[in-house]
Structures are given as structure tokens and as C-alpha cells.
Design a protein around this motif. Structure first.
Motif, short mmCIF file in Angstrom:
data_model
loop_
_atom_site.label_atom_id
_atom_site.label_comp_id
_atom_site.label_asym_id
_atom_site.label_seq_id
_atom_site.Cartn_x
_atom_site.Cartn_y
_atom_site.Cartn_z
N GLY A 18 0.77 -1.23 0.00
CA GLY A 18 0.00 0.00 0.00
C GLY A 18 0.81 1.29 0.00
N ARG A 19 2.11 1.19 0.15
CA ARG A 19 2.92 2.40 0.13
C ARG A 19 3.89 2.33 -1.04
NH1 ARG A 19 4.14 4.66 5.74
NH2 ARG A 19 2.21 4.23 6.83
N SER A 20 4.34 3.48 -1.50
CA SER A 20 5.36 3.46 -2.54
C SER A 20 6.38 4.54 -2.27
CB SER A 20 4.72 3.64 -3.91
OG SER A 20 4.14 4.92 -3.99
N GLY A 21 7.56 4.34 -2.79
CA GLY A 21 8.63 5.31 -2.57
C GLY A 21 9.83 4.93 -3.42
N LEU A 22 10.84 5.79 -3.39
CA LEU A 22 12.03 5.53 -4.20
C LEU A 22 13.00 4.66 -3.41
CD1 LEU A 22 12.67 9.05 -5.77
CD2 LEU A 22 11.65 7.06 -6.84
N GLY B 109 6.68 6.05 10.62
CA GLY B 109 6.69 4.59 10.69
C GLY B 109 5.96 3.96 9.52
N ARG B 110 6.44 2.80 9.11
CA ARG B 110 5.80 2.10 8.00
C ARG B 110 5.03 0.90 8.56
NH1 ARG B 110 7.76 2.65 2.79
NH2 ARG B 110 7.52 0.45 2.42
N LEU B 111 3.79 0.81 8.17
CA LEU B 111 2.94 -0.26 8.71
C LEU B 111 3.42 -1.64 8.30
CD1 LEU B 111 -0.66 1.14 8.47
CD2 LEU B 111 0.48 0.31 10.51
N GLU B 112 4.30 -1.69 7.31
CA GLU B 112 4.82 -2.98 6.88
C GLU B 112 5.78 -3.57 7.93
OE1 GLU B 112 4.66 -0.24 5.26
OE2 GLU B 112 4.15 -0.50 3.16
N SER B 113 6.25 -2.71 8.84
CA SER B 113 7.26 -3.16 9.79
C SER B 113 6.63 -3.72 11.06
CB SER B 113 8.16 -1.98 10.15
OG SER B 113 8.91 -2.29 11.31
#
Lengths: 310, 450
Positions: free
Chosen positions: A189-193, B133-137
């Protein structure tokens, strides 16, 4: 009366020029402005002078002069930290090298030798102090651009080779420029470089970058130049076709580009939202329970169920 | 003795420690506060000079703080979990234990929640966790789930404290300060034992009981996934989540036995915390211990059999290298011995049980340490092993966290009854109702007297 109108019109034009100049205060291209020239000798006892000062906004040329007596085999490459610039190599044969910067960042920056020479420890203390200017004119950074032509992208054995050119505003190549490459990666659900590598441009301003994708499909490749000396930063994004190396080797039938893996990726895209929803639901339940506790205190006040005689 | 006489006797016994302050209490509390202050000074020193004052480095990035974090999260599991399970299953013997369980959970979880913040070095980084914070973590999952579990445990403790707080509000009167009386009034939420009040409390309590069990399991699973979802020798395991959950139940039960024993002795609660309660908890301890041993065996068998790259080096260090004394003590002293003592009826005496419970918790702390540190010490590239030795700052903060855990329990036990009076009375009344025909009056034991 007429002369008064003329005077007012002149004043207005003058005011307009002042405003325009204020928006971009006397900025002139780096090459057009006269440079502040500084010489630093690299001697047996260290750098001379060790500290140099310039005003912010000036175009500065620092010339390093090889000046050894007891160390004839010494060679140096001088770097100026903070401005990402390095000199050509100086040695007994090539005694001078000049770096140019637009001193647009105030502060203290180290310049030093970047080679493991005999005098290395004595050549680490150079300091460039950029003092905040008096508000006068300043040199502008030279615009740059990164160019990646479609023909400059080739694919072989699952590896993508990209030739990126770094050019100034007159399409002249910029050597020794560091170009960092990224791909736009999305996950859950997230994107970035995501940085995938860095290459330096050669004498003709070209950097050759080889990338072995671990993903399939069309990838967005971003090349970034962070600026250097008198050159401004620039970046470019291009699409590159990608396939896994083993696919190229064994054929598409082993793992189709859009197969179950894509479904898994899409499933992961939902994960954060599901997690947040679950946590929100739990907290909603907490609020409901605390509401029950609050209702306990209201029983007997005439509210629902509030029969104190029960 | 009828229910009301029994209640009066229980009140006398349980409420007596709330109104008086002995010299021993002051000395004990003073020591705990002093240790906590020392830990705070060590933390201030760490904030000022950075994590360089710890033994952690760029290879071994986690040390005793994260070991404490996993350990305290484990302690927190058993309390509320056991309380909720026993309440849901209607186990009558639970009644004097529930408050201990809930209190242990809240105290342990409070210390557990502090540990990641201390481990981060700069407290403002907590804000960064929330913003960037990233929810993937799994680290962020932890940040979400631990406050949720703490909130659940606090609400759970609060709900079942309402009738006793009302009792204190009505009974203590002038014997306590005005501030304390106000505290009891707030926590008592105008409780008078009315049917509608009981209905609402039961509704909230039942929902909490049903929620707290999966929340507890989720918390310990998430803690395990911090390790299990990281590419590291020693952590590549599919069974980490249940392994951690069972370990948590095991160490939490052991801590419950220890805390109960201390209060039994200090508050003279032998009449209520009987040998039978210790026997039952010992059976639970043995059961959790056996399952934990099974998981340990399964975990090490699969890894040792395959000996994938890195695992062989790690196992060598664990079983025969510098961590061997810790690992073998943890296994024999912390797992095997407590299980044997708790499983055999003849050895299941209170002194022996308390001894092995303490050993079990020492063993479980060591187990957490040898899960965290050796895996991080193992180099990922062909370099030397990472070295980690806790520094004075880390040791002081660790001691302070244990002192803080004990201090929270001590202060709570000075403010509120350590045995749930209303639950005990409810049990006696149910017993009485079952024995007599026609049944006795509906329980209204908590209506104010006089």
C-alpha cells in the motif's frame, strides 16, 4: 504637469525593476560573474592556508598547487565536502588543479586530500568558511539536466543497461558528476524511491549503470544528480522494461510476469488498511465498555434503567 | 460461618493493610524508589551522551533493553489471560487470584512499554515512529498492539475494581485521607450493586474477557515477529509466535506464584490463598512448561538437523561457546527443573514451588537474552563476531525496571484490596444459594452498609 507624469512613470519603471531584481537579487550565471580566486598550496607540512573565507553567493575558484620538496612521489585529489566537488589529480607532473563552486550554502566545510598518500593525515584540515553575505548579488548555479534516450536503454540476459548523460544548460557534458539511480517500489500500500545504485559520469558526461531487476513489468527508474560545485541538481524519471534474470534464461513459462505473485502483492496492499481497521475496531469496543462503566454511575439518576429502588 | 460473616472477616483481613503504614513498608518502598531514581539518573545520562554509553553497537543493535521488553511482555501475558480464561470457564478457585493476575499484567506491561522508548536512545524518536513509521514493519505493529493491550488490561482491571472501590468508599470513611476517599469515589463510579449496574458491568466485563485473550495472543505474536520476520540465523522460525506465547504463559504463571507467595506471607492471607491455589497454579505451570519444552525441542531439532548457513555457527556458540553456561542454565534451571518440581505431586510444596518459579523467571529472562543477543552477534559477512556486554547504565536501568514493576504492585496494594472482595463474596453466596432451598436473596453484598 507633463514632466511630472514623466517623472512618475520613470519612478514606476524603476520601482518595477527594483522589485524584479529583489525577487532574483542580481543573480548572474556562474560563468558570467567574476570569480573569487584562491590558491591553496599542498606542501610537505600540510595545506597552506588551512582556512579560507569567502562570502556567500560568490563564484569561487580554488586552485590547489602541488608544492612538495621532500615527497616527490606524492599525488593528491582534493575534495570539498558539502559541495560534492573534487579536483583533478595533482602530482609532480600536473601541479595545478582548480575546483569551482557557487558558495550558496553558508557554514564551514572541510577540504582535504581524498587519496591514501604519505601525508594523508596532514592534509585533512582544510576549512572553507562561507560567511553570510551582505545581501548583495550572487552567482546563480548552472542549470543541469539528465538525459536518457530510449536508445540508451538496453536489455541483455535479464540485465538492464542505462546510459545517462549529465549536461549543463548549454548541453555541455559534466564529468565527475554522481548520478544516483532509484526505482519506484510499492509494497503493502505504500510506494517510494528505493536506491539501487550510483555511478559517476566520465569525461563525456556519461554514466553507465547496469541493473538486474528482481521484479517484472515496467519499472519507473529515477536518476538524480544532487548538484556539484557550480552545478544545480536535476533528476529524470524513465520507464524501463524489466524481467527476472532467470526468466530470461529459462523462458516466460517458468513464472509468468502477471501470475499469483501479483495477487499476493495486491493482497499485501490491503494489509495496512485491514490492520488499522482492526485496531480501530478494538478501540471502539474499549470506548463502548467505558461507556458501560459510565452508565453504571448514572443508574438511579432517572436515566434508562435508573431505578434506584431495584 | 455464613457469607456475610465470611465477608466481614475477609474485609478485616484485606482492608487492614490499606490504612496502616508499617516501618517495613516504608523501607521496602523507599528502596524501590531509590532504585527507580538510580535508573532514571542512568537514563538521563544515556539521553545526554547517547546510546554510546550502552554496550550496543552497529552489529549487536539490541541488548538487555529488548530482552527486558520481551520478558516483561511475557509476564504480562499470564495475568490477564489466566484471569479471563478462568472467569470464562467459571473456575471457582480463581476468585482470590484474579486481582493478582490483572495487577501483574498492568505492572509488567507498563515496564514493557517503556523499554523500546529507552532502547531508541532519544525519546523524540517515538514521535518519528508514529509520523514516519511504515505499517509494513513489525516494529510498528508493536507500537500499535502494546498500547492497545495495555489499555485493555487497564480497563479490565478497572472494571472488576469498581465494586471493591465502592466498598472502600463506603467503609474506609475517616480512616483514609480525603484524596484517597475521592479516588475511591471516582473508581467506585457511584456503584450500589443495583441490578442494572450489575448488568452493565457484566456486559462490559464479558466483552473485555472475550477481547483480552486474542489481544494477549496477538501481542506476544507481534513481539515474536519482530525477530521471526527478520533475516537472521536463530530467528528464521515459523513457530516463534506460539513459542513466545507459551513462554509468556509459563513465565507469567511463575511470576504469579511468586507475587502471590509474597503477599500471602506479608499480608497473612493464608486463609484465602491456600495450598490448593498454589497446587492448581503449579499444574498450569507444569503444563505450560511441558509445551514450552516441546516447542524448544522442535525448534532446535529442525534447525540443528538442517544446519543452514549461519545456524551452525550460532548453535555452536549457544551450546558450546561463550553463551553455553547461560543456555544450559536456562534449559535445566529455568525449564526442566521447574516442570519436574511442579509436575510431581510430592514436590509440589509451596516453598519449592516458589523457588522454581523464581528460577523459571530467571531462566526465561536468560532465554530472551540468548534469543536477542547471539543472533545479532553472528556476523552477516565474514567478519569477527559482534561483542556485547551490558554497561553500568543498562544494568541500572534494568534493575530500575524491575524495581518499577515491584513499586507499581506495592503502591496498588496499598491503595486497593489485593484480593477481590466482591468476587469472593459472590462465590460464597453462590455456594450458599446452591446449598439452601429456596435460594437465598439475590446477591447485593456490595450495597452500602449502615
Amino acid at each position: 504637469m507633463k514632466s511630472r507624469r514623466l517623472a512618475l512613470a520613470s519612478l514606476a519603471i524603476l520601482l518595477a525593476f527594483t522589485v524584479i531584481a529583489g525577487v532574483h537579487p542580481l543573480a548572474t550565471p556562474a560563468v558570467a560573474q567574476e570569480a573569487t580566486k584562491i590558491t591553496v598550496k599542498v606542501t610537505d607540512s600540510g595545506l597552506d592556508p588551512e582556512t579560507i573565507e569567502v562570502e556567500q553567493g560568490k563564484l569561487v575558484e580554488i586552485t590547489f598547487i602541488w608544492d612538495h620538496k621532500a615527497y616527490p612521489n606524492e599525488e593528491h585529489i582534493m575534495v570539498l565536502e558539502g559541495y560534492n566537488v573534487e579536483s583533478d589529480k595533482i602530482d609532480a607532473q600536473h601541479k595545478e588543479a582548480t575546483i569551482k563552486i557557487v558558495a550558496n550554502k553558508p557554514g564551514t566545510f572541510t577540504f582535504k586530500c581524498d587519496l591514501e598518500c604519505d601525508l594523508h593525515d596532514f592534509l585533512q584540515n582544510g576549512v572553507l568558511k562561507v560567511k553570510t553575505g551582505s545581501g548583495g548579488g550572487g552567482a546563480a548555479l548552472t542549470k543541469t539536466k539528465i538525459s536518457i534516450e530510449p536508445a540508451a536503454i538496453s536489455i541483455k540476459d535479464g540485465k538492464v543497461t542505462v546510459n545517462a548523460s549529465l549536461l549543463d544548460d548549454k548541453d555541455q557534458p559534466i564529468p565527475k558528476g554522481d548520478i544516483t539511480f532509484f526505482i519506484n517500489q510499492s509494497f503493502a500500500g505504500r510506494s517510494g524511491l528505493v536506491e539501487i545504485g550510483e555511478e559517476r559520469t566520465g569525461p563525456v558526461g556519461q554514466a553507465r549503470f547496469v541493473y538486474e531487476p528482481t521484479l517484472t513489468g515496467t519499472l519507473k527508474l529515477t536518476a538524480k544528480f544532487e548538484g556539484m560545485g557550480i552545478y544545480d541538481a536535476s533528476e529524470l524519471a524513465v520507464d524501463i522494461p524489466a524481467s527476472r534474470a532467470f526468466q530470461a534464461e529459462f523462458g516466460e513459462s517458468v513464472l509468468p510476469a502477471s501470475g499469483h505473485s501479483q495477487e499476493l502483492v495486491e493482497l499485501k496492499d490491503w494489509a495496512p488498511a485491514a490492520l488499522i481497521s482492526l485496531i480501530a475496531l478494538i478501540w471502539a469496543a474499549f470506548i463502548f465498555i467505558l461507556y458501560q462503566a459510565w452508565r453504571v454511575s448514572r443508574v438511579g439518576d432517572g436515566g434508562p434503567g435508573g431505578d434506584a429502588s431495584a | 460461618m455464613n457469607a456475610s460473616e465470611r465477608q466481614q472477616r475477609l474485609e478485616e483481613r484485606v482492608l487492614a493493610p490499606l490504612t496502616g503504614f508499617s516501618q517495613t513498608w516504608f523501607i521496602w518502598t523507599g528502596c524501590l524508589i531509590a532504585l527507580s531514581v538510580l535508573g532514571f539518573i542512568a537514563y538521563a545520562y544515556q539521553v545526554r551522551d547517547g546510546l554510546a554509553v550502552t554496550g550496543m553497537g552497529d552489529d549487536v543493535i539490541w541488548g538487555v533493553y529488548i530482552s527486558n521488553f520481551v520478558f516483561f511482555s511475557g509476564l504480562s501475558m499470564a495475568g490477564t489471560f489466566i484471569s479471563a480464561i478462568l472467569r470464562l470457564t467459571g473456575a471457582e478457585w480463581r476468585r482470590p487470584l484474579t486481582r493478582f493476575s490483572e495487577l501483574t499484567t498492568v505492572a509488567a506491561l507498563s515496564m514493557c512499554a517503556l523499554m523500546p522508548a529507552i532502547d531508541m536512545g532519544r525519546p523524540d524518536r517515538l514521535w518519528h515512529l508514529l509520523v514516519y513509521g511504515r505499517l509494513e514493519s513489525p516494529l510498528l505493529w508493536d507500537i500499535l498492539v502494546i498500547p492497545t493491550y495495555l489499555a485493555a488490561s487497564l480497563i479490565y482491571l478497572f472494571l472488576f475494581l469498581i465494586p471493591d472501590s465502592a466498598l472502600l468508599r463506603d467503609r474506609t470513611g475517616v480512616r483514609v485521607s480525603g484524596a484517597r476517599h475521592r479516588l475511591y469515589s471516582i473508581f467506585g463510579v457511584r456503584w450500589r450493586g443495583l441490578p442494572e449496574q450489575r448488568r452493565r458491568l457484566e456486559l462490559g466485563g464479558t466483552i473485555m474477557m472475550l477481547m483480552i485473550i486474542p489481544l494477549g495472543v496477538a501481542t506476544h505474536s507481534v513481539v515474536s515477529w519482530i525477530f521471526g520476520l527478520t533475516f537472521r540465523a536463530g530467528w528464521n522460525s515459523t513457530i516463534f509466535a506460539p513459542y513466545f506465547a507459551v513462554g509468556a504463559l509459563y513465565s507469567g504463571t511463575a511470576m504469579l506464584i511468586t507475587v502471590m507467595f509474597i503477599f500471602r506471607r506479608v499480608y497473612h492471607l493464608e486463609e484465602y490463598l491456600t495450598e490448593k491455589h498454589f497446587q492448581y497454579l503449579a499444574i498450569l505451570l507444569a503444563a505450560f512448561g511441558i509445551i514450552y519444552l516441546y516447542f524448544t525441542f522442535a525448534e532446535y531439532l529442525t534447525v540443528t538437523y538442517k544446519l543452514e548457513g549461519g545456524e551452525d555457527l550460532l548453535l555452536g556458540e549457544l551450546f558450546f561457546g561463550r553463551y553455553a553456561p547461560l543456555v544450559w542454565f536456562g534449559f535445566f534451571g529455568g525449564q526442566l527443573l521447574p516442570v519436574v518440581i511442579a509436575a510431581i505431586p510430592k514436590t509440589r510444596t509451596i516453598p519449592l514451588l516458589v523457588t522454581v518459579s523464581v528460577l523459571a523467571n530467571i531462566g526465561m529472562w536468560i532465554k530472551r537474552f540468548v534469543i536477542v543477543v547471539p543472533s545479532l552477534s553472528l556476523p552477516l559477512m565474514p567478519y569477527a563476531w559482534g561483542v556485547y556486554t551490558p554497561t553500568a547504565a543498562e544494568i541500572f536501568i534494568t534493575i530500575a525496571s524491575f524495581a518499577g514493576f515491584a513499586l507499581l504492585i506495592t503502591i496498588f496494594a496499598k491503595l486497593f484490596p489485593i484480593i477481590s472482595i466482591w468476587e469472593m463474596t459472590e462465590g460464597w453466596e453462590e455456594e450458599h444459594s446452591a446449598a439452601e432451598v429456596p435460594p437465598a436473596m439475590p446477591p447485593a453484598q456490595l450495597a452500602p452498609q449502615g
